[in-house]
Scaffold this motif. Structure first.
Motif, PDB file in Angstrom:
ATOM      1  N   ALA A  89       0.819  -1.208   0.000  1.00 29.95           N
ATOM      2  CA  ALA A  89       0.000   0.000   0.000  1.00 29.95           C
ATOM      3  C   ALA A  89       0.858   1.266   0.000  1.00 29.95           C
ATOM      4  N   LEU A  90       1.939   1.278   0.800  1.00 24.52           N
ATOM      5  CA  LEU A  90       2.813   2.452   0.840  1.00 24.52           C
ATOM      6  C   LEU A  90       3.513   2.660  -0.492  1.00 24.52           C
ATOM      7  N   PHE A 108       7.473   7.871   8.923  1.00 25.52           N
ATOM      8  CA  PHE A 108       7.339   7.077   7.696  1.00 25.52           C
ATOM      9  C   PHE A 108       7.824   5.644   7.926  1.00 25.52           C
ATOM     10  N   GLN A 109       8.964   5.503   8.603  1.00 30.92           N
ATOM     11  CA  GLN A 109       9.515   4.170   8.854  1.00 30.92           C
ATOM     12  C   GLN A 109       8.614   3.358   9.792  1.00 30.92           C
ATOM     13  N   THR A 110       7.982   4.030  10.730  1.00 35.94           N
ATOM     14  CA  THR A 110       7.037   3.348  11.621  1.00 35.94           C
ATOM     15  C   THR A 110       5.859   2.789  10.821  1.00 35.94           C
ATOM     16  N   ALA A 111       5.353   3.587   9.885  1.00 39.96           N
ATOM     17  CA  ALA A 111       4.241   3.134   9.046  1.00 39.96           C
ATOM     18  C   ALA A 111       4.665   1.966   8.162  1.00 39.96           C
ATOM     19  N   LEU A 112       5.880   2.031   7.622  1.00 42.58           N
ATOM     20  CA  LEU A 112       6.384   0.952   6.783  1.00 42.58           C
ATOM     21  C   LEU A 112       6.545  -0.333   7.586  1.00 42.58           C
ATOM     22  N   ARG A 113       7.069  -0.195   8.798  1.00 36.42           N
ATOM     23  CA  ARG A 113       7.263  -1.372   9.660  1.00 36.42           C
ATOM     24  C   ARG A 113       5.895  -2.007  10.006  1.00 36.42           C
ATOM     25  N   ALA A 114       4.910  -1.157  10.280  1.00 32.39           N
ATOM     26  CA  ALA A 114       3.572  -1.662  10.608  1.00 32.39           C
ATOM     27  C   ALA A 114       2.956  -2.384   9.407  1.00 32.39           C
ATOM     28  N   GLU A 115       3.163  -1.826   8.207  1.00 27.81           N
ATOM     29  CA  GLU A 115       2.631  -2.472   7.006  1.00 27.81           C
ATOM     30  C   GLU A 115       3.274  -3.836   6.787  1.00 27.81           C
ATOM     31  N   THR A 157      -4.703  -6.717  -0.143  1.00 28.81           N
ATOM     32  CA  THR A 157      -4.348  -5.314  -0.384  1.00 28.81           C
ATOM     33  C   THR A 157      -2.877  -5.011  -0.135  1.00 28.81           C
ATOM     34  N   TRP A 158      -2.142  -5.949   0.488  1.00 36.38           N
ATOM     35  CA  TRP A 158      -0.701  -5.755   0.658  1.00 36.38           C
ATOM     36  C   TRP A 158       0.060  -6.219  -0.574  1.00 36.38           C
ATOM     37  N   LEU A 159      -0.587  -6.956  -1.415  1.00 44.68           N
ATOM     38  CA  LEU A 159      -0.103  -7.425  -2.706  1.00 44.68           C
ATOM     39  C   LEU A 159       0.985  -8.492  -2.610  1.00 44.68           C
ATOM     40  N   SER A 160       0.694  -9.638  -3.168  1.00 47.01           N
ATOM     41  CA  SER A 160       1.671 -10.715  -3.299  1.00 47.01           C
ATOM     42  C   SER A 160       2.853 -10.246  -4.136  1.00 47.01           C
ATOM     43  N   PRO A 161       4.058 -10.791  -3.904  1.00 49.19           N
ATOM     44  CA  PRO A 161       5.201 -10.474  -4.765  1.00 49.19           C
ATOM     45  C   PRO A 161       4.944 -10.819  -6.233  1.00 49.19           C
ATOM     46  N   VAL A 162       3.973 -11.679  -6.489  1.00 49.78           N
ATOM     47  CA  VAL A 162       3.613 -12.030  -7.864  1.00 49.78           C
ATOM     48  C   VAL A 162       3.113 -10.799  -8.621  1.00 49.78           C
ATOM     49  N   ALA A 163       2.665  -9.772  -7.893  1.00 50.96           N
ATOM     50  CA  ALA A 163       2.100  -8.571  -8.531  1.00 50.96           C
ATOM     51  C   ALA A 163       3.053  -7.933  -9.527  1.00 50.96           C
ATOM     52  N   SER A 164       4.360  -8.023  -9.253  1.00 48.99           N
ATOM     53  CA  SER A 164       5.326  -7.396 -10.146  1.00 48.99           C
ATOM     54  C   SER A 164       5.488  -8.159 -11.454  1.00 48.99           C
ATOM     55  N   ARG A 165       4.955  -9.384 -11.511  1.00 43.21           N
ATOM     56  CA  ARG A 165       5.050 -10.198 -12.731  1.00 43.21           C
ATOM     57  C   ARG A 165       3.714 -10.344 -13.435  1.00 43.21           C
ATOM     58  N   ALA A 166       2.635  -9.877 -12.814  1.00 45.87           N
ATOM     59  CA  ALA A 166       1.287 -10.148 -13.313  1.00 45.87           C
ATOM     60  C   ALA A 166       0.819  -9.116 -14.331  1.00 45.87           C
ATOM     61  N   GLU A 167       0.045  -9.598 -15.285  1.00 52.29           N
ATOM     62  CA  GLU A 167      -0.597  -8.719 -16.254  1.00 52.29           C
ATOM     63  C   GLU A 167      -1.780  -8.004 -15.602  1.00 52.29           C
ATOM     64  N   VAL A 168      -2.475  -8.716 -14.718  1.00 47.25           N
ATOM     65  CA  VAL A 168      -3.645  -8.176 -14.031  1.00 47.25           C
ATOM     66  C   VAL A 168      -3.536  -8.506 -12.549  1.00 47.25           C
TER      67      VAL A 168
END
Length: 294
Positions: free
Chosen positions: A5-6, A69-76, A229-240
């Motif tokens: 999300a970030l 910002f780093q606190t939000a990233l760590r929480a995510e 909503t945090w998105l699988s790492p597969v998202a960077s390879r996916a068409e959709v």
């Protein structure tokens, strides 16, 4: 492509940033999420900007400073890696007061709470999906020239089967990724540019799904990803990428919103296939009757 999300917020805000701030954003995305935990000085050096520019960038994102910002990233990242056990132990899966009130109210309170949680989650999921992504998924899955292979995870294999069984009634060349190693290897080794891999991958993501998507991409095929909503790492390879909310009245991630997305996509496929899809359904029904299966 960085996922989360970030990271998505950073991508969307780049157009609003100054040229120097955009450099910070690009360095963050290129090294995501590790770059977000570097010092201001290191990040500024890598982006070839001043330290105040880094601070202005995170301020533009709505954070009071870099530690915020780093606190939000760590929480995510903590949320992204959460398990039902850790959510149960922390009680973070639901507001404690609301959960307690629902419990004290008995079954009626539990039903009200479930109705609120699921209604909100499904509504948000469908509202946040873009028509373009849904249409792209429908076109890929309805294309008769494409061969469809579906793969799910520990629980989400149930949704992969649910979608696949619908597709089998509407079109040819639909299969599930086999469990046995030799069969699975054979299927993946034979992928080519006509293949569409449909992956269901939710937090505590499975490494093999990334490898599968890499293979499909290398062979010229496409990947359709159902994820959270945090998105699988597969998202960077996916068409959709079709993300869903996972909020539930228990520490288990809900698949109810994803099921709503699946059924929405199926409705689109039915419309797209039109008469050929109807004929396929009729042939299937007639065959099932002859076999005594209908």
């Amino acid at each position: 492509m960085a996922t989360g999300a970030l990271a998505e917020e950073i991508r969307q805000r780049l157009g609003q940033c100054s040229p120097a701030e955009r450099k910070v954003g690009r360095v963050l995305l290129a090294g995501w999420p590790a770059a977000g935990f570097e010092t201001i000085a290191t990040l500024a050096d890598r982006a070839a900007v001043s330290a105040p520019t880094v601070i202005r960038f995170v301020n533009r994102l709505g954070y009071k400073g870099f530690p915020d910002f780093q606190t939000a990233l760590r929480a995510e990242l903590d949320e992204r890696n959460a398990s039902p056990l850790s959510l149960y132990a922390s009680g973070s899966y639901a507001d404690e007061a609301e959960g307690s009130a629902a419990g004290k109210a008995g079954p009626a309170g539990l039903l009200r709470h479930g109705s609120e949680v699921f209604t909100t989650a499904v509504g948000r999921t469908l509202a946040e999906l873009t028509p373009h992504d849904v249409e792209c998924a429908v076109q890929l899955l309805a294309d008769p020239k494409r061969r469809i292979t579906l793969a799910g995870g520990r629980f989400t294999h149930l949704l992969a089967q649910y979608l696949g069984l619908h597709l089998m009634q509407l079109r040819d060349d639909v299969r599930f990724l086999p469990d046995r190693p030799v069969e699975r290897t054979a299927v993946l080794a034979a992928l080519n540019r006509r293949d569409v891999l449909v992956v269901f991958d939710y937090r505590r993501y499975e490494d093999d799904k990334v490898t599968m998507a890499d293979i499909v991409q290398e062979r010229g095929g496409k990947t359709v990803l159902f994820t959270d909503t945090w998105l699988s790492p597969v998202a960077s390879r996916a068409e959709v990428v079709l993300p869903s909310q996972v909020a539930a009245p228990s520490p288990y991630d809900s698949l109810v919103p994803t099921l709503a997305v699946v059924e929405t996509v199926v409705a689109g496929i039915l419309t797209t296939l039109a008469e050929p899809g109807h004929r396929r359904m009729q042939v299937g029904e007639d065959t099932a009757k002859r076999l005594g299966l209908a």
